[in-house]
Design a protein around this motif. Sequence first.
Motif, PDB file in Angstrom:
ATOM      1  N   ASN A 226       0.952  -1.370   0.048  1.00  0.00           N
ATOM      2  CA  ASN A 226      -0.039  -0.049  -0.031  1.00  0.00           C
ATOM      3  C   ASN A 226       0.718   1.437  -0.059  1.00  0.00           C
ATOM      4  OD1 ASN A 226      -2.299   1.732   0.180  1.00  0.00           O
ATOM      5  ND2 ASN A 226      -2.435   1.431   2.257  1.00  0.00           N
ATOM      6  N   GLY A 227       1.927   1.264  -0.921  1.00  0.00           N
ATOM      7  CA  GLY A 227       2.743   2.465  -0.906  1.00  0.00           C
ATOM      8  C   GLY A 227       1.873   3.675  -1.462  1.00  0.00           C
ATOM      9  N   THR A 228       2.088   4.758  -1.136  1.00  0.00           N
ATOM     10  CA  THR A 228       1.384   5.942  -1.425  1.00  0.00           C
ATOM     11  C   THR A 228       1.640   6.257  -2.944  1.00  0.00           C
ATOM     12  OG1 THR A 228       1.557   7.147   0.686  1.00  0.00           O
ATOM     13  CG2 THR A 228       1.035   8.418  -1.111  1.00  0.00           C
ATOM     14  N   SER A 229       0.675   6.213  -3.903  1.00  0.00           N
ATOM     15  CA  SER A 229       0.818   6.244  -5.316  1.00  0.00           C
ATOM     16  C   SER A 229       1.233   5.106  -6.180  1.00  0.00           C
ATOM     17  CB  SER A 229       1.580   7.873  -5.517  1.00  0.00           C
ATOM     18  OG  SER A 229       0.579   8.788  -4.959  1.00  0.00           O
ATOM     19  N   ASN A 230       1.622   4.117  -5.391  1.00  0.00           N
ATOM     20  CA  ASN A 230       2.277   2.867  -6.134  1.00  0.00           C
ATOM     21  C   ASN A 230       1.098   2.245  -6.583  1.00  0.00           C
ATOM     22  OD1 ASN A 230       4.750   2.738  -3.565  1.00  0.00           O
ATOM     23  ND2 ASN A 230       5.147   3.011  -5.744  1.00  0.00           N
ATOM     24  N   THR A 231       1.541   1.510  -7.582  1.00  0.00           N
ATOM     25  CA  THR A 231       0.213   0.687  -8.309  1.00  0.00           C
ATOM     26  C   THR A 231       0.276  -0.804  -8.132  1.00  0.00           C
ATOM     27  OG1 THR A 231       1.663   0.742 -10.428  1.00  0.00           O
ATOM     28  CG2 THR A 231      -0.065   2.285 -10.163  1.00  0.00           C
ATOM     29  N   PHE A 232      -0.624  -1.563  -7.891  1.00  0.00           N
ATOM     30  CA  PHE A 232      -0.656  -2.830  -7.466  1.00  0.00           C
ATOM     31  C   PHE A 232      -1.530  -3.596  -8.232  1.00  0.00           C
ATOM     32  CE2 PHE A 232       0.351  -0.076  -4.006  1.00  0.00           C
ATOM     33  CZ  PHE A 232       1.831  -0.551  -3.403  1.00  0.00           C
ATOM     34  N   ILE A 233      -0.995  -5.101  -8.249  1.00  0.00           N
ATOM     35  CA  ILE A 233      -2.101  -6.035  -8.950  1.00  0.00           C
ATOM     36  C   ILE A 233      -2.530  -7.266  -7.703  1.00  0.00           C
ATOM     37  CG2 ILE A 233      -0.412  -7.644  -9.785  1.00  0.00           C
ATOM     38  CD1 ILE A 233      -3.690  -6.504 -11.582  1.00  0.00           C
ATOM     39  N   ALA A 234      -3.772  -7.637  -7.694  1.00  0.00           N
ATOM     40  CA  ALA A 234      -3.889  -8.342  -6.594  1.00  0.00           C
ATOM     41  C   ALA A 234      -4.696  -9.658  -7.279  1.00  0.00           C
ATOM     42  CB  ALA A 234      -4.922  -7.998  -5.457  1.00  0.00           C
ATOM     43  N   TYR A 235      -4.475 -10.990  -6.949  1.00  0.00           N
ATOM     44  CA  TYR A 235      -5.211 -12.200  -7.566  1.00  0.00           C
ATOM     45  C   TYR A 235      -5.862 -12.581  -6.330  1.00  0.00           C
ATOM     46  CZ  TYR A 235      -1.963 -11.385 -11.411  1.00  0.00           C
ATOM     47  OH  TYR A 235      -1.088 -10.831 -12.333  1.00  0.00           O
ATOM     48  N   CYS A 236      -7.181 -12.808  -6.532  1.00  0.00           N
ATOM     49  CA  CYS A 236      -7.994 -13.356  -5.316  1.00  0.00           C
ATOM     50  C   CYS A 236      -8.967 -14.383  -5.742  1.00  0.00           C
ATOM     51  CB  CYS A 236      -8.946 -12.089  -4.755  1.00  0.00           C
ATOM     52  SG  CYS A 236      -8.135 -10.515  -4.463  1.00  0.00           S
ATOM     53  N   PHE A 237      -8.718 -15.347  -4.602  1.00  0.00           N
ATOM     54  CA  PHE A 237      -9.539 -16.719  -4.972  1.00  0.00           C
ATOM     55  C   PHE A 237     -10.351 -17.082  -3.602  1.00  0.00           C
ATOM     56  CE2 PHE A 237      -5.803 -17.011  -7.622  1.00  0.00           C
ATOM     57  CZ  PHE A 237      -6.483 -17.883  -8.627  1.00  0.00           C
ATOM     58  N   ALA A 238     -11.547 -17.678  -4.010  1.00  0.00           N
ATOM     59  CA  ALA A 238     -12.562 -18.186  -2.933  1.00  0.00           C
ATOM     60  C   ALA A 238     -12.638 -19.494  -3.333  1.00  0.00           C
ATOM     61  CB  ALA A 238     -13.826 -17.277  -2.812  1.00  0.00           C
TER      62      ALA A 238
END
Length: 354
Positions: A226-238
């Motif tokens: 959660n860096g300020t103004s950094n971009t991220f991708i998340a892969y979520c599974f249920a």
Amino acid sequence: MAYTTIDNPELFFQTVLWTGNATNARSITLDGSENMQPDWVWIKNRTDTNSHALFDSVRGATKFIESDTTDAEATNSGFLQSFNSNGFTVGDQGRVNANSENYVAWNWKAGTSFSNDASATSVGTIDSTGSINTTAGFSIISYTGNGTLGATVAHGLGVAPSLVIVKRRDTTGNWWTYHSNLGGANKYIVLNSTSAAGTSTNIWNNTAPTSTVFSLGDNSNYPEVNGTSNTFIAYCFAGKKGYSKFGSYKGNGNADGTFIYTGFLPAWIMVKPIDATQNWQIHDLKRLGYNITNKNLSTNSTATEAENDFMDIVSNGFKIKRADVLNVSGDEYIYWAFAKAPFTNSNGVPTNAR
């Protein structure tokens, strides 16, 4: 209630193999029983020590990240070039299509566009976009960090995910991973590392994912989520009964080892000890070798595939076949698995074993 709502898992997950020919714009066609346009494609050269290359439709076909490094996202039009209705197109580079070298790609389907304006919906505190598949319990979520402890991001699944993987895109960062069987929301494990699970109240804000959001730490302590103004991708599974399972087991130290019930014939399995320094181990049904000779690859390593007689894959789960590595007495292991076929279909009829 039906045993499963997914009679044909190949609508949502498939493995494909090919031998490279060094030609540009080569179409790789999935060979399962159904056409599937993948949204997450994970490629590994099986015969050379190239890094893993992971692509998704949210970031765009030509952008890749590597599960065995901390490197930022990069772009290469000679790797993946497009996602197709029945597979994908690759270029002529060695990572994906060198002459006479062997490759594997693991492919997951999301497919429904997702966008959440947090201020408008009051879901989460950070805007998110992506692609989701609530039937299969999978979402790919892009977001920009705000650096605030306790920030939340909508994942779109409608149920709490059992697995969340976050990777920073614009600069270096580990693959931070939440798994519901690690022992709490203060636990994490790193996909690109052999390290044992760690403890921090900050990475996930010591808060388990809910049916709507996952929680994040702050810029000061964990800018890699959660860096300020950094971009991220998340892969979520249920987890989805008869299709996917995210669980744990305890080793018994016996060569006739632990049996892990999944409720389906696994097409793909990944295993990692929680408290030991060891590679992640990936097995699938497509690569050469059947039961005790199933070949493994490691998500944190560039190594070529190896035959290590780790497990038998059976109609309703998998059985560890060594007294060490994946079956040390008393050690706890986490796993994720996706189905080739459910043990029993939606009509209550057992499906055929392999």
